[in-house]
Scaffold this motif. Structure first.
Motif, PDB file in Angstrom:
ATOM      1  N   HIS A 188       0.600  -1.164  -0.093  1.00  0.00           N
ATOM      2  CA  HIS A 188      -0.091  -0.038  -0.169  1.00  0.00           C
ATOM      3  C   HIS A 188       0.626   1.202   0.036  1.00  0.00           C
ATOM      4  CE1 HIS A 188      -2.602   3.268   1.487  1.00  0.00           C
ATOM      5  NE2 HIS A 188      -3.659   2.580   1.150  1.00  0.00           N
ATOM      6  N   HIS A 189       1.852   1.244   0.738  1.00  0.00           N
ATOM      7  CA  HIS A 189       2.805   2.501   1.131  1.00  0.00           C
ATOM      8  C   HIS A 189       3.590   2.572  -0.443  1.00  0.00           C
ATOM      9  CE1 HIS A 189       6.494   4.645   2.008  1.00  0.00           C
ATOM     10  NE2 HIS A 189       5.862   5.270   2.648  1.00  0.00           N
ATOM     11  N   HIS A 190       3.900   1.380  -0.681  1.00  0.00           N
ATOM     12  CA  HIS A 190       5.021   1.664  -2.111  1.00  0.00           C
ATOM     13  C   HIS A 190       4.026   2.021  -3.214  1.00  0.00           C
ATOM     14  CE1 HIS A 190       7.516   0.479  -5.355  1.00  0.00           C
ATOM     15  NE2 HIS A 190       6.528  -0.637  -5.646  1.00  0.00           N
ATOM     16  N   ILE A 191       2.949   1.765  -3.623  1.00  0.00           N
ATOM     17  CA  ILE A 191       2.160   2.212  -4.968  1.00  0.00           C
ATOM     18  C   ILE A 191       1.870   3.518  -4.492  1.00  0.00           C
ATOM     19  CG2 ILE A 191       0.018   1.803  -6.048  1.00  0.00           C
ATOM     20  CD1 ILE A 191       0.263  -1.271  -5.550  1.00  0.00           C
ATOM     21  N   LYS A 192       1.339   4.107  -3.355  1.00  0.00           N
ATOM     22  CA  LYS A 192       0.843   5.215  -2.978  1.00  0.00           C
ATOM     23  C   LYS A 192       2.026   6.470  -2.956  1.00  0.00           C
ATOM     24  CE  LYS A 192      -1.413   7.938   0.618  1.00  0.00           C
ATOM     25  NZ  LYS A 192      -0.306   9.172   0.650  1.00  0.00           N
ATOM     26  N   VAL A 193       3.295   6.051  -2.552  1.00  0.00           N
ATOM     27  CA  VAL A 193       4.322   6.894  -2.514  1.00  0.00           C
ATOM     28  C   VAL A 193       4.858   6.961  -4.293  1.00  0.00           C
ATOM     29  CG1 VAL A 193       6.924   7.194  -2.142  1.00  0.00           C
ATOM     30  CG2 VAL A 193       5.277   6.608  -0.632  1.00  0.00           C
ATOM     31  N   VAL A 194       4.804   6.199  -4.938  1.00  0.00           N
ATOM     32  CA  VAL A 194       5.226   6.069  -6.202  1.00  0.00           C
ATOM     33  C   VAL A 194       4.188   6.967  -7.228  1.00  0.00           C
ATOM     34  CG1 VAL A 194       5.458   4.575  -8.488  1.00  0.00           C
ATOM     35  CG2 VAL A 194       6.542   3.778  -6.421  1.00  0.00           C
ATOM     36  N   ARG A 195       2.972   6.833  -6.671  1.00  0.00           N
ATOM     37  CA  ARG A 195       1.848   7.488  -7.439  1.00  0.00           C
ATOM     38  C   ARG A 195       1.984   9.091  -7.266  1.00  0.00           C
ATOM     39  NH1 ARG A 195      -3.519   7.343  -4.182  1.00  0.00           N
ATOM     40  NH2 ARG A 195      -2.087   8.804  -2.896  1.00  0.00           N
ATOM     41  N   ASP A 196       2.340   9.375  -5.861  1.00  0.00           N
ATOM     42  CA  ASP A 196       2.419  10.820  -5.388  1.00  0.00           C
ATOM     43  C   ASP A 196       3.685  11.308  -6.296  1.00  0.00           C
ATOM     44  OD1 ASP A 196       0.019  10.468  -4.189  1.00  0.00           O
ATOM     45  OD2 ASP A 196       1.024  10.481  -2.295  1.00  0.00           O
ATOM     46  N   HIS A 197       4.535  10.801  -6.242  1.00  0.00           N
ATOM     47  CA  HIS A 197       5.939  10.989  -6.951  1.00  0.00           C
ATOM     48  C   HIS A 197       5.747  11.422  -8.214  1.00  0.00           C
ATOM     49  CE1 HIS A 197      10.475  11.478  -7.116  1.00  0.00           C
ATOM     50  NE2 HIS A 197      10.196  10.811  -8.377  1.00  0.00           N
ATOM     51  N   ILE A 198       5.183  10.419  -9.059  1.00  0.00           N
ATOM     52  CA  ILE A 198       5.126  10.638 -10.398  1.00  0.00           C
ATOM     53  C   ILE A 198       4.178  11.777 -10.798  1.00  0.00           C
ATOM     54  CG2 ILE A 198       4.214   9.415 -12.473  1.00  0.00           C
ATOM     55  CD1 ILE A 198       5.415   6.882 -11.591  1.00  0.00           C
ATOM     56  N   ILE A 199       2.964  12.025  -9.997  1.00  0.00           N
ATOM     57  CA  ILE A 199       1.986  13.132 -10.254  1.00  0.00           C
ATOM     58  C   ILE A 199       2.790  14.301  -9.906  1.00  0.00           C
ATOM     59  CG2 ILE A 199      -0.076  13.842  -9.502  1.00  0.00           C
ATOM     60  CD1 ILE A 199      -1.163  11.118  -8.991  1.00  0.00           C
ATOM     61  N   ASP A 200       3.480  14.474  -8.815  1.00  0.00           N
ATOM     62  CA  ASP A 200       4.125  15.709  -8.320  1.00  0.00           C
ATOM     63  C   ASP A 200       5.259  15.927  -9.476  1.00  0.00           C
ATOM     64  OD1 ASP A 200       4.710  17.743  -6.456  1.00  0.00           O
ATOM     65  OD2 ASP A 200       6.869  16.815  -6.551  1.00  0.00           O
ATOM     66  N   GLY A 201       5.746  15.076 -10.035  1.00  0.00           N
ATOM     67  CA  GLY A 201       6.742  15.308 -11.250  1.00  0.00           C
ATOM     68  C   GLY A 201       6.212  15.685 -12.322  1.00  0.00           C
ATOM     69  N   MET A 202       4.952  15.019 -12.653  1.00  0.00           N
ATOM     70  CA  MET A 202       4.405  15.461 -14.037  1.00  0.00           C
ATOM     71  C   MET A 202       3.868  16.922 -13.919  1.00  0.00           C
ATOM     72  SD  MET A 202       2.223  12.148 -14.997  1.00  0.00           S
ATOM     73  CE  MET A 202       1.525  12.792 -16.245  1.00  0.00           C
ATOM     74  N   GLU A 203       3.220  17.282 -12.725  1.00  0.00           N
ATOM     75  CA  GLU A 203       2.884  18.558 -12.596  1.00  0.00           C
ATOM     76  C   GLU A 203       3.883  19.737 -12.275  1.00  0.00           C
ATOM     77  OE1 GLU A 203       0.325  18.170  -9.132  1.00  0.00           O
ATOM     78  OE2 GLU A 203      -1.481  17.112 -10.313  1.00  0.00           O
ATOM     79  N   ARG A 204       4.985  19.365 -11.924  1.00  0.00           N
ATOM     80  CA  ARG A 204       6.207  20.324 -11.974  1.00  0.00           C
ATOM     81  C   ARG A 204       6.376  20.763 -13.322  1.00  0.00           C
ATOM     82  NH1 ARG A 204       8.394  17.211  -7.925  1.00  0.00           N
ATOM     83  NH2 ARG A 204      10.076  16.550  -9.212  1.00  0.00           N
ATOM     84  N   LEU A 205       6.700  19.619 -14.158  1.00  0.00           N
ATOM     85  CA  LEU A 205       7.038  19.795 -15.578  1.00  0.00           C
ATOM     86  C   LEU A 205       5.982  20.315 -16.335  1.00  0.00           C
ATOM     87  CD1 LEU A 205       7.969  15.927 -16.518  1.00  0.00           C
ATOM     88  CD2 LEU A 205       9.662  17.895 -16.019  1.00  0.00           C
ATOM     89  N   SER A 206       4.626  20.214 -16.077  1.00  0.00           N
ATOM     90  CA  SER A 206       3.757  20.925 -16.881  1.00  0.00           C
ATOM     91  C   SER A 206       3.890  22.381 -16.391  1.00  0.00           C
ATOM     92  CB  SER A 206       2.310  20.334 -16.619  1.00  0.00           C
ATOM     93  OG  SER A 206       1.238  21.107 -16.900  1.00  0.00           O
TER      94      SER A 206
END
Length: 254
Positions: free
Chosen positions: A217-235
């Motif tokens: 649960h922690h693993h998938i949630k952390v990866v999800r938040d990291h990727i979304i945060d990175g995508m939003e920063r790039l945008s």
């Protein structure tokens, strides 16, 4: 278990049938070729797909190309705009959140069945998947890293014996590979994921269901938040660059 998404690892053809038309070798050829182009970023998000050029490149008529695109449309990889044609769907942080949230629900829900059906053979298979991911991380190979990470999760899920959920999970990984592979190359976590994979293996070996559940649960949630945060920063960075460019253009006109 052999993964249905054969684009992972060996790049062998995906043997699933797009629709009843896929008994045609030409439709299958077009479907596989377009998948490969999407995976290799030869067709980019937002790009219009030119049937005639694509058909000539693949070596088929336009009919098999259109049939293949209809299946990709059904799976939300491409979209059809009336009187315009087909376009590759743009990346979306909202969609990727939905994909990871669904992954979270499916994978965590499978843990009790995994614990119930787990045996030594399954553990050894998962250990091999973990070693493959560790090699990819060590060699810093982006494509292999992403593919072997997904293979670890598919292998873990397959230990449950739940075929319907496994097929749904495979479809989610397919979306990630075909639409978000560029973002996942550079935004995915490496060392953290490796450590958490190891913790999941340890929990399985010790028959500690709670540890496996919590870590997954922690693993998938952390990866999800990291990727979304990175995508939003790039945008945001891209928006800022565009804004500066427009200001500069306005200044030069004056």
């Amino acid at each position: 278990m052999a993964l249905m998404l054969n684009i992972r690892g060996s790049m062998k053809p995906d043997t699933r049938q797009p629709d009843s038309q896929d008994h045609s070798d030409l439709t299958s050829k077009a479907y596989q070729a377009i998948r490969h182009m999407l995976f290799c970023n030869q067709i980019m998000p937002g790009q219009k797909i030119k049937y005639r050029d694509l058909a000539a490149l693949i070596g088929v008529s336009m009919t098999p190309v259109i049939q293949a695109l209809k299946w990709l449309e059904f799976r939300n990889i491409v979209r059809r705009e009336p009187n315009k044609g087909y376009y590759v769907n743009e990346v979306s942080s909202t969609e990727i959140r939905e994909v990871y949230d669904t992954r979270l629900l499916i994978e965590v829900s499978l843990v009790p069945a995994i614990m119930k059906h787990m045996d030594e053979k399954g553990i050894e298979t998962l250990k091999r998947a973990h070693k493959s991911y560790a090699r990819a991380v060590d060699e810093n190979k982006h494509t292999s890293r992403m593919i072997t990470d997904m293979n670890f999760h598919m292998t873990l899920a397959s230990l449950s014996g739940c075929r319907i959920q496994l097929k749904m999970l495979d479809e989610l990984f397919d979306v990630l590979l075909l639409r978000y592979n560029r973002d996942l190359f550079f935004l995915s976590l490496m060392e953290t994921s490796l450590e958490e994979h190891a913790t999941i293996l340890k929990g399985l070996a010790e028959k500690d269901e709670q540890q496996v559940t919590n870590t997954l649960h922690h693993h998938i949630k952390v990866v999800r938040d990291h990727i979304i945060d990175g995508m939003e920063r790039l945008s945001a960075d891209e928006t800022e660059r565009l804004s500066v460019s427009m200001v500069n253009m306005g200044s030069s006109v004056k």
